[in-house]
Design a protein around this motif. Structure first.
Motif, PDB file in Angstrom:
ATOM      1  N   UNK A  89       0.814  -1.182   0.042  1.00 48.62           N
ATOM      2  CA  UNK A  89      -0.079  -0.282  -0.234  1.00 48.62           C
ATOM      3  C   UNK A  89       1.023   1.253   0.098  1.00 48.62           C
ATOM      4  N   UNK A  90       1.629   1.516   1.282  1.00 47.87           N
ATOM      5  CA  UNK A  90       2.352   2.756   1.251  1.00 47.87           C
ATOM      6  C   UNK A  90       3.740   2.386   1.190  1.00 47.87           C
ATOM      7  N   UNK A  91       4.238   1.002   1.532  1.00 50.90           N
ATOM      8  CA  UNK A  91       5.654   0.513   1.352  1.00 50.90           C
ATOM      9  C   UNK A  91       6.452   0.891   2.835  1.00 50.90           C
ATOM     10  N   UNK A  92       5.727   0.784   3.848  1.00 50.75           N
ATOM     11  CA  UNK A  92       6.044   1.142   5.158  1.00 50.75           C
ATOM     12  C   UNK A  92       6.401   0.359   6.051  1.00 50.75           C
ATOM     13  N   UNK A  93       6.243  -1.029   5.381  1.00 53.43           N
ATOM     14  CA  UNK A  93       6.579  -2.449   6.224  1.00 53.43           C
ATOM     15  C   UNK A  93       8.168  -2.256   7.040  1.00 53.43           C
ATOM     16  N   UNK A  94       7.930  -2.206   8.482  1.00 55.45           N
ATOM     17  CA  UNK A  94       9.097  -2.071   9.234  1.00 55.45           C
ATOM     18  C   UNK A  94      10.120  -3.288   8.966  1.00 55.45           C
ATOM     19  N   UNK A  95       9.719  -4.319   8.452  1.00 50.31           N
ATOM     20  CA  UNK A  95      10.640  -5.335   8.231  1.00 50.31           C
ATOM     21  C   UNK A  95      10.679  -5.542   6.791  1.00 50.31           C
ATOM     22  N   UNK A  96      10.401  -4.765   5.801  1.00 50.53           N
ATOM     23  CA  UNK A  96      10.488  -4.805   4.433  1.00 50.53           C
ATOM     24  C   UNK A  96       9.758  -5.952   3.758  1.00 50.53           C
ATOM     25  N   UNK A  97       8.336  -6.156   4.402  1.00 44.10           N
ATOM     26  CA  UNK A  97       7.574  -7.294   3.931  1.00 44.10           C
ATOM     27  C   UNK A  97       6.455  -6.694   3.018  1.00 44.10           C
ATOM     28  N   UNK A  98       6.767  -5.582   2.429  1.00 40.54           N
ATOM     29  CA  UNK A  98       5.762  -4.952   1.478  1.00 40.54           C
ATOM     30  C   UNK A  98       6.501  -5.140   0.074  1.00 40.54           C
ATOM     31  N   UNK A  99       7.503  -5.897   0.102  1.00 44.29           N
ATOM     32  CA  UNK A  99       8.193  -6.311  -1.094  1.00 44.29           C
ATOM     33  C   UNK A  99       8.711  -7.738  -1.206  1.00 44.29           C
ATOM     34  N   UNK A 100       9.168  -8.348  -2.161  1.00 44.42           N
ATOM     35  CA  UNK A 100       9.757  -9.575  -2.132  1.00 44.42           C
ATOM     36  C   UNK A 100      10.177  -9.627  -3.650  1.00 44.42           C
ATOM     37  N   UNK A 101      10.723 -11.246  -3.723  1.00 43.58           N
ATOM     38  CA  UNK A 101      11.390 -11.514  -5.091  1.00 43.58           C
ATOM     39  C   UNK A 101      10.446 -11.852  -6.202  1.00 43.58           C
ATOM     40  N   UNK A 102       8.959 -11.868  -5.644  1.00 43.31           N
ATOM     41  CA  UNK A 102       8.040 -12.684  -6.516  1.00 43.31           C
ATOM     42  C   UNK A 102       7.267 -11.249  -7.156  1.00 43.31           C
ATOM     43  N   UNK A 103       6.031 -11.393  -7.235  1.00 42.41           N
ATOM     44  CA  UNK A 103       5.092 -10.237  -7.624  1.00 42.41           C
ATOM     45  C   UNK A 103       4.727  -9.369  -6.642  1.00 42.41           C
ATOM     46  N   UNK A 104       5.003  -8.098  -6.729  1.00 42.53           N
ATOM     47  CA  UNK A 104       4.666  -7.059  -5.905  1.00 42.53           C
ATOM     48  C   UNK A 104       3.281  -6.653  -6.305  1.00 42.53           C
ATOM     49  N   UNK A 105       2.063  -6.681  -5.564  1.00 36.72           N
ATOM     50  CA  UNK A 105       0.709  -6.080  -6.128  1.00 36.72           C
ATOM     51  C   UNK A 105       0.602  -4.772  -5.298  1.00 36.72           C
ATOM     52  N   UNK A 106       0.891  -3.518  -6.040  1.00 44.33           N
ATOM     53  CA  UNK A 106       0.957  -2.327  -5.566  1.00 44.33           C
ATOM     54  C   UNK A 106      -0.448  -1.664  -5.702  1.00 44.33           C
ATOM     55  N   UNK A 107      -1.287  -1.155  -4.716  1.00 45.74           N
ATOM     56  CA  UNK A 107      -2.346  -0.596  -4.933  1.00 45.74           C
ATOM     57  C   UNK A 107      -2.418   0.838  -4.684  1.00 45.74           C
ATOM     58  N   UNK A 108      -1.176   1.477  -4.832  1.00 43.86           N
ATOM     59  CA  UNK A 108      -1.238   3.033  -4.697  1.00 43.86           C
ATOM     60  C   UNK A 108      -2.115   3.594  -5.637  1.00 43.86           C
ATOM     61  N   UNK A 109      -2.358   3.096  -6.960  1.00 45.14           N
ATOM     62  CA  UNK A 109      -3.211   3.836  -7.816  1.00 45.14           C
ATOM     63  C   UNK A 109      -4.589   3.875  -7.342  1.00 45.14           C
ATOM     64  N   UNK A 110      -4.873   3.047  -6.673  1.00 45.82           N
ATOM     65  CA  UNK A 110      -6.182   2.963  -6.203  1.00 45.82           C
ATOM     66  C   UNK A 110      -6.288   3.944  -4.891  1.00 45.82           C
ATOM     67  N   UNK A 111      -6.233   5.128  -5.274  1.00 40.29           N
ATOM     68  CA  UNK A 111      -6.390   6.326  -3.959  1.00 40.29           C
ATOM     69  C   UNK A 111      -7.417   7.068  -3.976  1.00 40.29           C
ATOM     70  N   UNK A 112      -8.520   6.666  -4.329  1.00 39.21           N
ATOM     71  CA  UNK A 112      -9.601   7.658  -4.348  1.00 39.21           C
ATOM     72  C   UNK A 112     -10.144   8.008  -2.999  1.00 39.21           C
ATOM     73  N   UNK A 113     -10.604   9.102  -2.871  1.00 38.24           N
ATOM     74  CA  UNK A 113     -11.215   9.603  -1.320  1.00 38.24           C
ATOM     75  C   UNK A 113     -12.560  10.306  -1.680  1.00 38.24           C
TER      76      UNK A 113
END
Length: 464
Positions: A89-113
């Motif tokens: 989502x925001x990429x703030x995982x303290x352990x770095x677990x919002x990334x990996x060596x496979x496929x990262x599904x990034x939802x940052x473009x789904x940002x409507x309010x």
């Protein structure tokens, strides 16, 4: 588990023993959004998180999903190919677990309010500064955190401790429904009557466990002016400030939230209390008086009443910047650990914490007052279990050396016990199930078995 969910779970359970090579080109053709692969322009930017410590990780691909159908396509790709999947989502995982060596599904473009009728519907990739900004135009807000670039998705799914939580509750406490794409590709709308178990788990069970949340609907509160304050004392007063604050802050009226910071930086040692008050300065002055009487007059004092959005920018550390500049706050290299304090520190614990901060280095301990509205929710009512905690504790050090956080956290565990906050996820925590979830861990495992029986979503501290 109802009959329909049982049948979906049964269909997912026998995962393929082998999978064909991943067809990244085919996935790219199925997305309305953008798939960024190694060698593509923008790949180096796409793979980065907020913490540069994880820049070494190179995903097989980063999918900027435009909608729920894109997320479903990514999950179908992961199931078919066996490629590991991570959500961001925001990429703030303290352990770095919002990334990996496979496929990262990034939802940052789904940002409507969007706002209507007292409810805010927010895309899971929206950054907090944009949530505050866009809702302020309607004179409303939701209780959330202070870092402007944190994604609403990760914050909510882990609970959401913030700067008005004592008055309005955790972020997850105002969540009325959430739309989730599950491991089998279904888009589910979850609330108290529909997929109630998954809805419960999405309020404190942590991100990356049960599916990919794509949007949230929250109850809002009126965004009235807030009084913000900063009180500093000389370091010689640190033990007295800590002793007094831990009795004062968590028991203050709900409208008053405060945080105690003990820090060592290039400028030396510092102790300060910062906070927000949903009321006028005159009333805050009366509430601060007993604390000041016990500790002594602060060496510096700043108190002012400002519009709600300005208060959020002040708490974010970007008060002199535009909203657009707040959105581009620089990345920071750090390491961290946490505790949840269920009781006050005795005098030797106060001394141990203060002396720990005084050790060489650049680091801080941040104590955020809880109680108030947070504590009036039952520990099993949501997946967030720490309703009886009186404050949270975060150990935060600049750089990648974990020696200081590891040492002080270990020293303080005898006083605070083994409770920790899942949104400050700690890769070194051995008893993480009980620390993050307490007695709620068993029910979370049942939800996991229902909606992700094949464990498509997995990480080192993933619910099992």
């Amino acid at each position: 588990m109802d009959r329909r969910d049982f049948l979906h779970a049964a269909a997912l359970a026998p995962l393929a023993l082998s999978a064909p090579p991943p067809d990244w080109a085919r996935l790219r053709g199925r997305l309305a959004g953008t798939l960024v692969l190694p060698g593509d322009a923008g790949y180096d930017s796409a793979r980065r998180l907020y913490n540069p410590a994880y820049d070494r990780i190179r995903p097989g691909g980063v999918a900027y999903c435009a909608n729920a159908a894109d997320v479903s396509a990514c999950l179908a790709f992961a199931r078919a190919s066996g490629v590991a999947v991570t959500t961001r989502s925001g990429g703030h995982s303290y352990a770095g677990w919002s990334t990996g060596t496979g496929l990262v599904i990034d939802v940052s473009r789904m940002s409507s309010v969007a706002y209507a009728g007292g409810r805010a519907t927010i895309g899971s990739g929206a950054k907090l500064i944009d949530v505050y900004d866009r809702l302020s135009r309607h004179g409303v807000s939701i209780p959330a955190g202070s870092c402007p670039t944190v994604g609403i998705g990760g914050l909510t799914l882990g609970g959401g401790i913030g700067v008005v939580s004592r008055k309005y509750g955790l972020t997850c406490d105002t969540l009325e429904s959430v739309r989730v794409v599950t491991a089998d590709g279904r888009l589910l709308t979850c609330d108290a009557r529909h997929h109630a178990g998954l809805y419960w788990a999405c309020r404190g069970g942590g991100g990356g466990n049960f599916g990919v949340a794509v949007s949230f609907t929250f109850r809002t509160h009126e965004a009235r002016d807030l009084t913000v304050f900063f009180l500093h004392w000389p370091w010689s007063k640190a033990q007295a400030v800590l002793s007094a604050w831990q009795s004062w802050g968590p028991s203050a009226p709900d409208a008053l939230w405060s945080s105690l910071h003990l820090a060592r930086s290039a400028g030396g040692l510092d102790v300060q209390i910062v906070g927000t008050y949903a009321g006028p300065r005159s009333a805050l002055d009366r509430l601060l008086a007993p604390l000041v009487a016990k500790v002594g007059r602060p060496s510096s004092r700043s108190v002012r009443t400002v519009p709600y959005l300005d208060a959020m920018r002040i708490m974010a550390g970007c008060s002199s910047m535009s909203v657009a500049e707040c959105r581009r706050m620089p990345r920071e290299t750090f390491s961290a650990k946490s505790h949840m304090a269920y009781r006050k520190l005795p005098s030797d614990g106060v001394r141990a914490l203060v002396n720990g901060v005084a050790r060489g280095g650049r680091h801080a301990v941040l104590l955020d007052a809880m109680g108030g509205a947070i504590g009036r929710v039952g520990p099993a009512a949501t997946a967030f279990p720490h309703r009886a905690a009186i404050y949270s504790v975060q150990y935060y050090a600049e750089g990648t050396d974990r020696g200081w956080v590891r040492g002080l956290h270990g020293d303080m565990s005898r006083y605070f016990g083994d409770h920790a906050y899942v949104n400050y996820i700690d890769p070194e925590l051995g008893n993480w199930r009980s620390a993050y979830y307490g007695p709620n861990a068993t029910r979370l495992a049942e939800v996991k078995a229902t909606y992700d029986p094949g464990r498509l979503f997995k990480m080192p501290h993933g619910v099992v």
